[in-house]
Structure formats: C-alpha cells, structure tokens
Write a protein that holds these residues in place. Sequence first.
Motif, PDB file in Angstrom:
ATOM      1  N   LEU A  24       0.824  -1.201   0.000  1.00  0.00           N
ATOM      2  CA  LEU A  24       0.000   0.000   0.000  1.00  0.00           C
ATOM      3  C   LEU A  24       0.861   1.256   0.000  1.00  0.00           C
ATOM      4  CD1 LEU A  24      -2.603  -1.289   2.582  1.00  0.00           C
ATOM      5  CD2 LEU A  24      -3.081  -0.789   0.173  1.00  0.00           C
ATOM      6  N   PHE A  25       1.952   1.223   0.751  1.00  0.00           N
ATOM      7  CA  PHE A  25       2.868   2.364   0.797  1.00  0.00           C
ATOM      8  C   PHE A  25       3.460   2.633  -0.587  1.00  0.00           C
ATOM      9  CE2 PHE A  25       7.304   3.832   1.295  1.00  0.00           C
ATOM     10  CZ  PHE A  25       7.042   5.117   1.751  1.00  0.00           C
ATOM     11  N   GLY A  37       2.795   5.455 -14.057  1.00  0.00           N
ATOM     12  CA  GLY A  37       1.500   5.389 -14.706  1.00  0.00           C
ATOM     13  C   GLY A  37       0.358   5.919 -13.867  1.00  0.00           C
ATOM     14  N   ALA A  38       0.636   6.294 -12.627  1.00  0.00           N
ATOM     15  CA  ALA A  38      -0.414   6.834 -11.749  1.00  0.00           C
ATOM     16  C   ALA A  38      -0.533   8.338 -11.957  1.00  0.00           C
ATOM     17  CB  ALA A  38      -0.082   6.551 -10.289  1.00  0.00           C
ATOM     18  N   PRO A  39      -1.743   8.854 -11.883  1.00  0.00           N
ATOM     19  CA  PRO A  39      -1.882  10.317 -11.925  1.00  0.00           C
ATOM     20  C   PRO A  39      -1.396  10.918 -10.609  1.00  0.00           C
ATOM     21  CG  PRO A  39      -3.997   9.286 -11.469  1.00  0.00           C
ATOM     22  CD  PRO A  39      -3.023   8.175 -11.726  1.00  0.00           C
ATOM     23  N   LEU A  40      -0.957  12.154 -10.654  1.00  0.00           N
ATOM     24  CA  LEU A  40      -0.605  12.861  -9.421  1.00  0.00           C
ATOM     25  C   LEU A  40      -1.907  13.136  -8.687  1.00  0.00           C
ATOM     26  CD1 LEU A  40       1.546  14.241  -7.686  1.00  0.00           C
ATOM     27  CD2 LEU A  40       1.143  16.323  -9.015  1.00  0.00           C
ATOM     28  N   ASP A  41      -2.076  12.513  -7.531  1.00  0.00           N
ATOM     29  CA  ASP A  41      -3.356  12.569  -6.826  1.00  0.00           C
ATOM     30  C   ASP A  41      -3.109  12.433  -5.330  1.00  0.00           C
ATOM     31  OD1 ASP A  41      -5.886  12.230  -5.785  1.00  0.00           O
ATOM     32  OD2 ASP A  41      -6.395  10.513  -7.026  1.00  0.00           O
ATOM     33  N   TYR A  42      -3.121  13.564  -4.637  1.00  0.00           N
ATOM     34  CA  TYR A  42      -2.822  13.568  -3.213  1.00  0.00           C
ATOM     35  C   TYR A  42      -3.897  12.877  -2.388  1.00  0.00           C
ATOM     36  CZ  TYR A  42       1.092  16.835  -3.868  1.00  0.00           C
ATOM     37  OH  TYR A  42       2.277  17.417  -4.221  1.00  0.00           O
ATOM     38  N   VAL A  43      -5.145  12.960  -2.807  1.00  0.00           N
ATOM     39  CA  VAL A  43      -6.218  12.306  -2.055  1.00  0.00           C
ATOM     40  C   VAL A  43      -6.004  10.796  -2.054  1.00  0.00           C
ATOM     41  CG1 VAL A  43      -8.706  11.857  -1.970  1.00  0.00           C
ATOM     42  CG2 VAL A  43      -7.872  14.178  -2.409  1.00  0.00           C
ATOM     43  N   SER A  44      -5.749  10.233  -3.221  1.00  0.00           N
ATOM     44  CA  SER A  44      -5.508   8.789  -3.311  1.00  0.00           C
ATOM     45  C   SER A  44      -4.237   8.398  -2.577  1.00  0.00           C
ATOM     46  CB  SER A  44      -5.432   8.357  -4.778  1.00  0.00           C
ATOM     47  OG  SER A  44      -6.668   8.576  -5.415  1.00  0.00           O
ATOM     48  N   ALA A  45      -3.203   9.214  -2.700  1.00  0.00           N
ATOM     49  CA  ALA A  45      -1.955   8.928  -2.007  1.00  0.00           C
ATOM     50  C   ALA A  45      -2.168   8.916  -0.498  1.00  0.00           C
ATOM     51  CB  ALA A  45      -0.889   9.959  -2.387  1.00  0.00           C
ATOM     52  N   HIS A  46      -2.881   9.908   0.022  1.00  0.00           N
ATOM     53  CA  HIS A  46      -3.151   9.970   1.454  1.00  0.00           C
ATOM     54  C   HIS A  46      -3.952   8.749   1.894  1.00  0.00           C
ATOM     55  CE1 HIS A  46      -4.919  11.215   5.269  1.00  0.00           C
ATOM     56  NE2 HIS A  46      -3.992  12.165   5.343  1.00  0.00           N
ATOM     57  N   MET A  47      -4.955   8.371   1.104  1.00  0.00           N
ATOM     58  CA  MET A  47      -5.756   7.198   1.422  1.00  0.00           C
ATOM     59  C   MET A  47      -4.865   5.961   1.533  1.00  0.00           C
ATOM     60  SD  MET A  47      -8.529   5.116  -0.873  1.00  0.00           S
ATOM     61  CE  MET A  47      -7.309   4.028  -1.581  1.00  0.00           C
ATOM     62  N   MET A  54      -2.062   1.821   8.819  1.00  0.00           N
ATOM     63  CA  MET A  54      -2.903   0.912   9.602  1.00  0.00           C
ATOM     64  C   MET A  54      -2.368  -0.514   9.575  1.00  0.00           C
ATOM     65  SD  MET A  54      -6.686   2.258   8.513  1.00  0.00           S
ATOM     66  CE  MET A  54      -7.503   0.910   9.331  1.00  0.00           C
ATOM     67  N   ARG A  55      -1.634  -0.835   8.516  1.00  0.00           N
ATOM     68  CA  ARG A  55      -1.067  -2.181   8.372  1.00  0.00           C
ATOM     69  C   ARG A  55       0.393  -2.226   8.794  1.00  0.00           C
ATOM     70  NH1 ARG A  55      -4.543  -4.991   3.803  1.00  0.00           N
ATOM     71  NH2 ARG A  55      -6.532  -4.576   4.826  1.00  0.00           N
ATOM     72  N   GLY A  56       0.835  -1.208   9.518  1.00  0.00           N
ATOM     73  CA  GLY A  56       2.139  -1.273  10.152  1.00  0.00           C
ATOM     74  C   GLY A  56       3.285  -0.549   9.487  1.00  0.00           C
ATOM     75  N   SER A  57       3.051   0.189   8.420  1.00  0.00           N
ATOM     76  CA  SER A  57       4.139   0.891   7.741  1.00  0.00           C
ATOM     77  C   SER A  57       4.458   2.204   8.458  1.00  0.00           C
ATOM     78  CB  SER A  57       3.775   1.176   6.279  1.00  0.00           C
ATOM     79  OG  SER A  57       4.759   2.001   5.689  1.00  0.00           O
ATOM     80  N   ALA A  58       5.613   2.238   9.096  1.00  0.00           N
ATOM     81  CA  ALA A  58       6.045   3.462   9.783  1.00  0.00           C
ATOM     82  C   ALA A  58       6.330   4.570   8.779  1.00  0.00           C
ATOM     83  CB  ALA A  58       7.277   3.173  10.629  1.00  0.00           C
ATOM     84  N   GLU A  59       6.892   4.207   7.622  1.00  0.00           N
ATOM     85  CA  GLU A  59       7.172   5.206   6.589  1.00  0.00           C
ATOM     86  C   GLU A  59       5.885   5.875   6.129  1.00  0.00           C
ATOM     87  OE1 GLU A  59      10.832   4.241   3.773  1.00  0.00           O
ATOM     88  OE2 GLU A  59       9.453   2.543   3.951  1.00  0.00           O
ATOM     89  N   ALA A  60       4.834   5.083   5.983  1.00  0.00           N
ATOM     90  CA  ALA A  60       3.561   5.633   5.515  1.00  0.00           C
ATOM     91  C   ALA A  60       3.027   6.682   6.479  1.00  0.00           C
ATOM     92  CB  ALA A  60       2.544   4.513   5.319  1.00  0.00           C
ATOM     93  N   LEU A  62       4.737   8.768   8.256  1.00  0.00           N
ATOM     94  CA  LEU A  62       5.482  10.007   8.006  1.00  0.00           C
ATOM     95  C   LEU A  62       5.020  10.691   6.719  1.00  0.00           C
ATOM     96  CD1 LEU A  62       9.060   8.757   8.945  1.00  0.00           C
ATOM     97  CD2 LEU A  62       7.557  10.217  10.311  1.00  0.00           C
ATOM     98  N   TYR A  63       4.880   9.911   5.657  1.00  0.00           N
ATOM     99  CA  TYR A  63       4.457  10.482   4.384  1.00  0.00           C
ATOM    100  C   TYR A  63       3.037  11.021   4.473  1.00  0.00           C
ATOM    101  CZ  TYR A  63       8.515   8.978   1.688  1.00  0.00           C
ATOM    102  OH  TYR A  63       9.770   8.836   1.176  1.00  0.00           O
ATOM    103  N   ARG A  64       2.160  10.313   5.174  1.00  0.00           N
ATOM    104  CA  ARG A  64       0.775  10.761   5.325  1.00  0.00           C
ATOM    105  C   ARG A  64       0.747  12.106   6.037  1.00  0.00           C
ATOM    106  NH1 ARG A  64      -2.577   7.127   9.180  1.00  0.00           N
ATOM    107  NH2 ARG A  64      -1.087   8.098  10.586  1.00  0.00           N
ATOM    108  N   LYS A  65       1.530  12.243   7.091  1.00  0.00           N
ATOM    109  CA  LYS A  65       1.563  13.495   7.849  1.00  0.00           C
ATOM    110  C   LYS A  65       2.086  14.636   6.979  1.00  0.00           C
ATOM    111  CE  LYS A  65       3.368  15.569  12.064  1.00  0.00           C
ATOM    112  NZ  LYS A  65       4.155  15.370  13.278  1.00  0.00           N
ATOM    113  N   GLU A  66       3.159  14.393   6.255  1.00  0.00           N
ATOM    114  CA  GLU A  66       3.727  15.420   5.388  1.00  0.00           C
ATOM    115  C   GLU A  66       2.741  15.817   4.288  1.00  0.00           C
ATOM    116  OE1 GLU A  66       7.341  15.771   2.189  1.00  0.00           O
ATOM    117  OE2 GLU A  66       7.737  14.700   4.058  1.00  0.00           O
TER     118      GLU A  66
END
Length: 90
Positions: A24-25, A37-47, A54-60, A62-66
């Motif tokens: 997911l990350f 091939g993905a569009p630039l889409d912050y809403v989808s990225a945040h989701m 939620m599945r344990g990615s610590a990196e995610a 940080l990126y979600r917060k930023e």
Amino acid sequence: MLASIDNMSFDLPLPKPDATGDELFRLGLLYSTGQGGAPLDYVSAHMLFNLAAMRGSAEARLYRKELAGEMGSDDVAEAQRQARQWLAQG
C-alpha cells in the motif's frame, strides 16, 4: 483519483484486501509523485498511506503526515472517507 474506487479509468489495479502495508505504501508513493503510470493525486496517495499505516508501515505514517500538510481539510476528509470505503469492501 481513486475517488470512484469501483470504476478506475486507468490501468493501475486497486490494492487487494490482503495487501501488506509495504504494498500500500509503494502504491501511495506512485500517486504522491505521479509516477509509474499513476496520476498525481494527493487524495488517493493519502488514502493509501493511511491504509499502509494501519497495516504497520512506519514510513507511511510520516508520508501521510507530510502530505496532509499540503492538502486542504476537505481533501484529507475525502481521503479518510475513501480509506473507510476500501476497508468496508474488503
């Protein structure tokens, strides 16, 4: 955007219900940068970062917060709504 997660109009697959936090990350990274091939889409990225966290990615986390700092509150709320919808479909 993955807003209509039932009807994606491009060739990237939706993550499977059993996707790992790392999977997911990585998909979130594609949407946050508009690469692979993905569009630039912050809403989808945040989701996706939210689901990955939620599945344990610590990196995610940080990126979600930023990313949330660069988004409006309505967009963050939409990303959260989409995450709940994805979880409900799984």
